[in-house]
Write a protein that holds these residues in place. Structure first.
Motif, PDB file in Angstrom:
ATOM      1  N   GLY A  90      19.162  41.680 -30.729  1.00 55.73           N
ATOM      2  CA  GLY A  90      17.804  41.860 -30.240  1.00 55.73           C
ATOM      3  C   GLY A  90      17.493  40.919 -29.084  1.00 55.73           C
ATOM      4  O   GLY A  90      18.287  40.033 -28.734  1.00 55.73           O
ATOM      5  N   PHE A  91      16.319  41.092 -28.498  1.00 54.39           N
ATOM      6  CA  PHE A  91      15.928  40.319 -27.324  1.00 54.39           C
ATOM      7  C   PHE A  91      14.579  39.654 -27.584  1.00 54.39           C
ATOM      8  O   PHE A  91      13.778  40.118 -28.404  1.00 54.39           O
ATOM      9  CB  PHE A  91      15.838  41.216 -26.085  1.00 54.39           C
ATOM     10  CG  PHE A  91      17.146  41.870 -25.720  1.00 54.39           C
ATOM     11  CD1 PHE A  91      18.041  41.246 -24.873  1.00 54.39           C
ATOM     12  CD2 PHE A  91      17.477  43.110 -26.247  1.00 54.39           C
ATOM     13  CE1 PHE A  91      19.245  41.844 -24.552  1.00 54.39           C
ATOM     14  CE2 PHE A  91      18.674  43.721 -25.918  1.00 54.39           C
ATOM     15  CZ  PHE A  91      19.559  43.082 -25.065  1.00 54.39           C
ATOM     16  N   GLU A  92      14.338  38.560 -26.849  1.00 50.99           N
ATOM     17  CA  GLU A  92      13.091  37.816 -26.943  1.00 50.99           C
ATOM     18  C   GLU A  92      12.537  37.623 -25.541  1.00 50.99           C
ATOM     19  O   GLU A  92      13.285  37.397 -24.585  1.00 50.99           O
ATOM     20  CB  GLU A  92      13.303  36.442 -27.610  1.00 50.99           C
ATOM     21  CG  GLU A  92      13.775  36.520 -29.042  1.00 50.99           C
ATOM     22  CD  GLU A  92      14.084  35.149 -29.614  1.00 50.99           C
ATOM     23  OE1 GLU A  92      14.213  34.200 -28.799  1.00 50.99           O
ATOM     24  OE2 GLU A  92      14.190  35.019 -30.837  1.00 50.99           O
ATOM     25  N   PHE A  93      11.209  37.705 -25.445  1.00 50.15           N
ATOM     26  CA  PHE A  93      10.568  37.501 -24.148  1.00 50.15           C
ATOM     27  C   PHE A  93       9.183  36.919 -24.402  1.00 50.15           C
ATOM     28  O   PHE A  93       8.433  37.409 -25.258  1.00 50.15           O
ATOM     29  CB  PHE A  93      10.446  38.816 -23.376  1.00 50.15           C
ATOM     30  CG  PHE A  93       9.995  38.643 -21.955  1.00 50.15           C
ATOM     31  CD1 PHE A  93      10.873  38.181 -20.987  1.00 50.15           C
ATOM     32  CD2 PHE A  93       8.695  38.940 -21.582  1.00 50.15           C
ATOM     33  CE1 PHE A  93      10.463  38.013 -19.680  1.00 50.15           C
ATOM     34  CE2 PHE A  93       8.277  38.780 -20.278  1.00 50.15           C
ATOM     35  CZ  PHE A  93       9.154  38.313 -19.322  1.00 50.15           C
ATOM     36  N   THR A  94       8.861  35.847 -23.673  1.00 45.86           N
ATOM     37  CA  THR A  94       7.574  35.167 -23.808  1.00 45.86           C
ATOM     38  C   THR A  94       6.830  35.268 -22.494  1.00 45.86           C
ATOM     39  O   THR A  94       7.352  34.878 -21.444  1.00 45.86           O
ATOM     40  CB  THR A  94       7.772  33.692 -24.195  1.00 45.86           C
ATOM     41  OG1 THR A  94       8.512  33.626 -25.420  1.00 45.86           O
ATOM     42  CG2 THR A  94       6.432  33.012 -24.399  1.00 45.86           C
ATOM     43  N   LEU A  95       5.609  35.778 -22.570  1.00 46.07           N
ATOM     44  CA  LEU A  95       4.774  36.008 -21.388  1.00 46.07           C
ATOM     45  C   LEU A  95       3.478  35.236 -21.547  1.00 46.07           C
ATOM     46  O   LEU A  95       2.786  35.358 -22.555  1.00 46.07           O
ATOM     47  CB  LEU A  95       4.491  37.508 -21.246  1.00 46.07           C
ATOM     48  CG  LEU A  95       3.607  37.946 -20.080  1.00 46.07           C
ATOM     49  CD1 LEU A  95       4.299  37.691 -18.750  1.00 46.07           C
ATOM     50  CD2 LEU A  95       3.243  39.416 -20.213  1.00 46.07           C
ATOM     51  N   MET A  96       3.180  34.407 -20.554  1.00 47.14           N
ATOM     52  CA  MET A  96       1.910  33.670 -20.546  1.00 47.14           C
ATOM     53  C   MET A  96       0.942  34.358 -19.597  1.00 47.14           C
ATOM     54  O   MET A  96       1.316  34.736 -18.483  1.00 47.14           O
ATOM     55  CB  MET A  96       2.132  32.213 -20.124  1.00 47.14           C
ATOM     56  CG  MET A  96       0.843  31.425 -19.972  1.00 47.14           C
ATOM     57  SD  MET A  96       1.086  29.669 -19.555  1.00 47.14           S
ATOM     58  CE  MET A  96       1.331  29.005 -21.187  1.00 47.14           C
ATOM     59  N   VAL A  97      -0.301  34.505 -20.061  1.00 44.73           N
ATOM     60  CA  VAL A  97      -1.348  35.164 -19.276  1.00 44.73           C
ATOM     61  C   VAL A  97      -2.450  34.145 -19.035  1.00 44.73           C
ATOM     62  O   VAL A  97      -3.040  33.614 -19.994  1.00 44.73           O
ATOM     63  CB  VAL A  97      -1.899  36.404 -20.009  1.00 44.73           C
ATOM     64  CG1 VAL A  97      -2.930  37.098 -19.150  1.00 44.73           C
ATOM     65  CG2 VAL A  97      -0.774  37.361 -20.361  1.00 44.73           C
TER      66      VAL A  97
END
Length: 434
Positions: A90-97
């Motif tokens: 699987g994959f992980e992605f962190t997005l800050m807004v």
């Protein structure tokens, strides 16, 4: 009638004879089993076929034929192996807004990932809105598409830029990014490195209001402090407030402000020479669209018999997925389809490595300072010991000198007593003689 001689004795390897078989037939069978052919050929007139040998159980291996077009070693399957392993993990992605309230951040995130990430959000009451402080809210969502699993983490910053004094609004964002880097560095330096959770921020979407003429001082302060820590992508929120000319002018002013303040946003990688022309054209369009002027919507409307995601106004409908109305499709293509892995690689190879180098440098400097302090302490303790030793020696010398003086005085006194005693003895002798 001639008497025929008896048949020769059968070999031990011969199978048992069947009843009613003549000696010649038996000989033919034995000859055929033993590989002989001359005797069998002489008795073919009897109409009996020789017994055929049974094929061996393990035939000789065939010599491989070397075909130059089909020969390969096998490492060409490495991409397939990596693909299977990656899909399984699987994959992980962190997005800050980041951006002030009312710019459509939550709506855009829900539109990008086709979900409702903020369904349990509670709006603050009046008392809580009086003192606005920047907070960090983290939400996680698991998405699966065509067998590929993605664990998406969205870090929101409610309250950013909503207070009267916004000087310290950037501090919460920088502290959170540094904490995630520090936690990853600690886990990576530990003993158990098999299940390290990657919570580092891979991309920061910074929302710029459409009603300004360019970037504000608050925007510049935050971007200046973050552009060396995270991949920053500028987004003009609620771009349907502007026409095409206003959007173009606002983009030009924003890019000029970034250049004047020496701020570097995320840099698109250059296309390889073997890429097809469609991909190169798409890459040129994405680079020309920065900053992205987007419109988000969670409403499905029907326009001309076709269902679209858009916003309904009295003068018409804004189609979110229409490139003429918004850069939403370009932002989603960049963020998810084409550059998600490059954002993660840039975070690992550039931003995290810079943080790691700083940590190692600080640890080395601290170790050098501690070593110097220990050295100074050891030297001072040694000097003190020498001083104590010299003081003791001085006292001992003084005592020795006193003892020697006392011995000299005793010797002199003894000499005086002896002389006195001799003089008295002489005097007594003279008196007796008289």
């Amino acid at each position: 009638m001639k008497h025929q001689p008896p048949p020769p004795p059968l070999p031990l390897t011969q199978p048992p004879t069947m009843g009613g078989t003549s000696g010649g037939a038996v000989a033919n069978a034995i000859s055929s089993l033993n590989g002989g052919s001359s005797h069998a050929n002489n008795n073919n007139h009897n109409g009996i076929e020789p017994v055929k040998c049974r094929p061996p159980l393990y035939p000789k291996p065939k010599t491989p034929s070397f075909d130059k077009d089909r020969d390969y070693i096998g490492f060409a399957t490495l991409p397939e192996q990596v693909h299977r392993k990656s899909v399984k993990r699987g994959f992980e992605f962190t997005l800050m807004v980041v951006g002030e309230s009312g710019l459509g951040k939550s709506t855009l995130i829900n539109s990008l990932f086709l979900g409702d990430l903020y369904k349990n959000r509670q709006m603050p009451n009046v008392e809580e809105r009086i003192e606005k402080t920047t907070k960090v809210e983290k939400k996680t969502m698991d998405i699966e598409e065509r067998g590929v699993r993605l664990r998406l983490t969205v870090v929101d910053t409610p309250g950013f830029g909503d207070a009267i004094n916004c000087e310290d609004s950037w501090r919460v964002c920088t502290q959170y990014i540094d904490e995630q880097f520090r936690q990853y560095f600690t886990d990576e330096s530990g003993l158990n490195r098999r299940n390290i959770q990657d919570n580092r921020v891979h991309c920061c979407l910074y929302f710029v209001p459409p009603w300004g003429h360019s970037l504000r001082q608050m925007d510049l302060d935050l971007i200046r402090r973050l552009h060396r820590k995270v991949n920053i992508v500028l987004v003009i929120g609620k771009a349907d407030c502007l026409n095409k000319q206003e959007v173009r002018k606002l983009k030009e002013r924003i890019l000029q402000d970034l250049e004047d303040n020496h701020i570097q946003l995320y840099q698109f990688p250059e296309c390889d020479s073997d890429e097809d022309e469609d991909f190169k054209q798409q890459d040129r369009e994405l680079k020309a669209s920065i900053p992205f002027a987007v419109v988000g919507s969670n409403t499905i409307l029907e326009v001309a018999g076709k269902k679209v995601r858009g916003r309904q106004y009295p003068w018409g409908v804004v189609n979110v997925e229409d490139p003429e109305h918004s850069d939403f499709i370009k932002l989603r293509t960049f963020l998810i389809s084409t550059h998600m892995q490059d954002l993660k690689d840039t975070t690992q190879d550039v931003h995290y490595e810079n943080f790691r180098a700083q940590c190692i440098s600080q640890i080395s400097q601290h170790a050098l300072r501690e070593r110097g302090k220990l050295k100074r302490d050891s030297i001072s303790s040694t000097n003190g010991f020498d001083a104590a030793i010299s003081e003791t020696d001085r006292l001992l010398l003084q005592k020795d000198e006193e003892i020697r003086r006392m011995q000299d005085m005793l010797t002199q006194m003894q000499e005086k007593l002896k002389q006195t005693h001799l003089m008295e003895m002489k005097k007594n002798d003279s008196v007796i003689d008289v």
